[in-house]
Design an enzyme around this catalytic site. Structure first.
Site, PDB file in Angstrom:
ATOM      1  N   SER A 103     -87.727  14.293  29.907  1.00  0.00           N
ATOM      2  CA  SER A 103     -88.215  15.591  29.435  1.00  0.00           C
ATOM      3  C   SER A 103     -89.560  15.495  28.731  1.00  0.00           C
ATOM      4  CB  SER A 103     -87.179  16.219  28.498  1.00  0.00           C
ATOM      5  OG  SER A 103     -86.874  15.346  27.441  1.00  0.00           O
TER       6      SER A 103
ATOM      7  N   ALA B 124     -91.807  12.582  29.007  1.00  0.00           N
ATOM      8  CA  ALA B 124     -92.814  11.826  29.764  1.00  0.00           C
ATOM      9  C   ALA B 124     -92.226  11.290  31.056  1.00  0.00           C
ATOM     10  CB  ALA B 124     -93.339  10.675  28.904  1.00  0.00           C
TER      11      ALA B 124
ATOM     12  N   ASP C 254     -82.467   1.228  20.629  1.00  0.00           N
ATOM     13  CA  ASP C 254     -81.970   1.822  21.876  1.00  0.00           C
ATOM     14  C   ASP C 254     -81.686   0.718  22.898  1.00  0.00           C
ATOM     15  OD1 ASP C 254     -81.242   3.794  23.656  1.00  0.00           O
ATOM     16  OD2 ASP C 254     -83.282   4.234  24.313  1.00  0.00           O
TER      17      ASP C 254
END
Length: 564
Positions: free
Chosen positions: A140, A142, A293
């Protein structure tokens, strides 16, 4: 300037109405009414979506997740943030938000070239030998493309979507206003701190959309692991990196969860996983700066068996005090020390002011002992960190505790690493690998400079407090002299409750009057009350028509309120 202000106001109002309409569509009309936004919903839209409100066949968390997906990038990112904050939104909502997918259709290659040329100030041919127009990833915010620089180096180019920053900034303004309305008109929501959630989210997403920050993060990681043979961080081409584009060395490797490819190349999976876990513990306990992450797509195994990290948009810093507390938590669990575990968790948690701390400690101890006692019969390697963290979180939520984002991000990292090891090599125990790092942090207490730093820090805080006391006393006395000191007492939710009672009683009274008029009309017709026109009582007819329109008005007002 006035024209642009008007244009901005128009788009703000339009987007605001769109957001409200989506929440109405997915069954949140009652909340929209509670925060006094019913006036933004056109009657036509209200009636059109009314038939879909039995959406209640699915749960509220599912409906909210669907609404976030429909509202686009900002809300998807908000949901993803909340998926790691069960202390704010409860476990049910957090679990549902984990399903949010951040994949969208790619934008045209012409726009990619346009953004790059505008950012670099030169034509693409002067920087790149070639750029693959097909993205290898599209999200959303890049999308990512493979490219080759003029000197032949293979790189990855991350390009921000045109107009996405303006969209996010607009949505953040609207979210902040919605949060203020929720806190104002739904006082019990303050437990979850809606304004605080939006502010935390605003800080996170503002960093994420500026690729210079991600580049800086990657550079810090590369420096931290420059002497490590088992870890590789890709090089960032700072000269080609701006707020909207990021150019980074392309890393060739196999995803850490691609077991078939790893076996074909002859890698020792157990050793790889041990290196991966060691790398993360080094980030957390040594560097105080970790990659937050660690899903398999961001972890690649290179041909020389080095582990490469990619995508540095989500990172977290932690200080020495936090590292010490987290190490104490780990050792308290390992050593079955419930009292120590409670004390350390309370240091990291936010306790509501009205809660009795001593009573809370007693209740927490009882709940945690019930939780942990069965686990103490297991071997260390048999304990699942994910189940342990989830169970502790349930206890914390029961007692209305909230935690620092750093704690929850570390928990998220541990859960993801455990999931990977359980899938690829179940005999690895993350808790066993955690022990030496925790003990290393605790052993620092034996160093003389540890207590010296603590003492100096305490003295500095005391000095600052002492300096501020005269100013605070002066302010207090000035307000007392001017009679500006007030004590406010507020009964939680009482004003709104009274309003709701008033509305309900007024509608009931109105309905009774309409019913009485309909009954009177019927009696006048039956009794043939004069004057009559074609055998119909005029008074009965007028009363019936009047009752019909009043009843219709009542039905419309109920539909508009969203509480039917």
């Amino acid at each position: 300037m006035d024209f642009f202000k008007i244009k901005k106001t128009y788009y703000s109002a339009k987007r605001f109405q769109e957001i409200v309409n989506v929440f109405i569509k997915h069954g949140f009309g009652q909340i929209i009414d509670q925060i006094h936004l019913g006036r933004f919903i056109a009657l036509k839209k209200r009636i059109k979506t009314f038939g879909r409100w039995p959406y209640y066949k699915i749960t509220a968390p599912e409906r909210l997740r669907i609404a976030f997906e429909e509202l686009g990038p900002t809300f998807i990112k908000l949901g993803q943030l909340l998926s790691s904050r069960p202390d704010l939104v409860t476990i049910a909502y957090a679990q549902e938000f984990k399903k949010l997918q951040d994949r969208v259709a790619p934008f045209e290659s012409e726009k990619i070239y346009e953004v790059i040329e505008k950012e670099l100030g030169v034509s693409i041919e002067k920087v790149f030998h070639s750029i693959n127009p097909e993205p290898i990833g599209s999200a959303s915010i890049a999308q990512v493309h493979e490219a080759v620089l003029k000197d032949g180096k293979e790189v990855i180019v991350k390009v921000r979507r045109p107009g996405i920053k303006q969209q996010i900034m607009l949505d953040l303004t609207i979210l902040h206003n919605l949060a203020k309305l929720i806190e104002k008109y739904i006082p019990e929501s303050k437990i979850f701190d809606p304004i605080g959630i939006v502010e935390e989210f605003s800080r996170a997403i503002t960093k994420e959309i500026d690729f210079r920050r991600e580049a800086s993060n990657a550079i810090v990681f590369r420096e931290n692991f420059k002497d490590s043979p088992n870890v590789y961080i890709p090089y960032v081409f700072k000269e080609f990196t701006t707020e909207k584009i990021l150019v980074m060395e392309k890393v060739k490797g196999v995803r850490i969860d691609d077991v078939e490819s790893l076996n074909k190349k002859g890698f020792n999976i157990e050793r790889l996983l041990n290196n991966l876990i060691e790398m993360y513990f080094k980030q957390i306990f040594d560097h105080g700066f970790f990659h937050a992450d660690p899903h398999p797509g961001n972890i690649l195994v290179m041909d020389n068996s080095s582990i490469a990290l990619i995508d540095f948009g989500i990172v977290q810093r932690i200080d020495e005090e936090f590292k010490e507390i987290y190490a104490n938590i780990a050792l308290a669990i390992i050593n079955q020390n419930t009292d120590k575990l409670i004390n350390e968790y309370l240091k990291l948690g936010i306790i509501p002011e009205e809660i009795d701390k001593e009573k809370l400690k007693r209740e927490l101890k009882e709940d945690l002992e019930d939780l942990l006692f069965p686990l103490y019969t297991y071997k260390i390697e048999e304990i699942r960190i994910s189940e342990l963290i989830e169970s502790i979180m349930k206890v914390a939520l029961k007692h209305r505790l909230r935690f620092l984002p750093e704690l929850l991000l570390i928990d998220k990292v541990l859960i993801m690493l455990e999931g990977l090891t359980r899938e690829l090599c179940p005999k690895i125990s993350i808790i066993e690998l955690l022990k030496p790092y925790a003990k290393k942090i605790i052993s620092k207490r034996l160093q003389p400079d540890f207590y010296l730093k603590k003492t100096l820090k305490a003295l500095n805080e005391f000095k600052e407090a002492a300096v501020n006391i005269p100013f605070q006393l002066k302010t207090l006395l000035r307000k007392a002299v001017k009679d500006e000191i007030t004590i406010r007492m507020y009964h939680v939710n009482l004003p709104e409750f009274i309003k709701d009672i008033d509305k309900a009683s007024n509608k009931i009274s109105f309905a009774l009057i309409v019913s009485a008029m309909i009954l009177s009309s019927a009696i006048m017709h039956a009794a043939e009350v004069k004057p009559l026109v074609h055998g119909i009582s005029v008074f009965g007819l007028i009363t019936g028509i009047f009752a019909f329109f009043l009843g219709l008005w009542l039905i419309i007002s109920i539909i508009r309120s969203g509480k039917l």
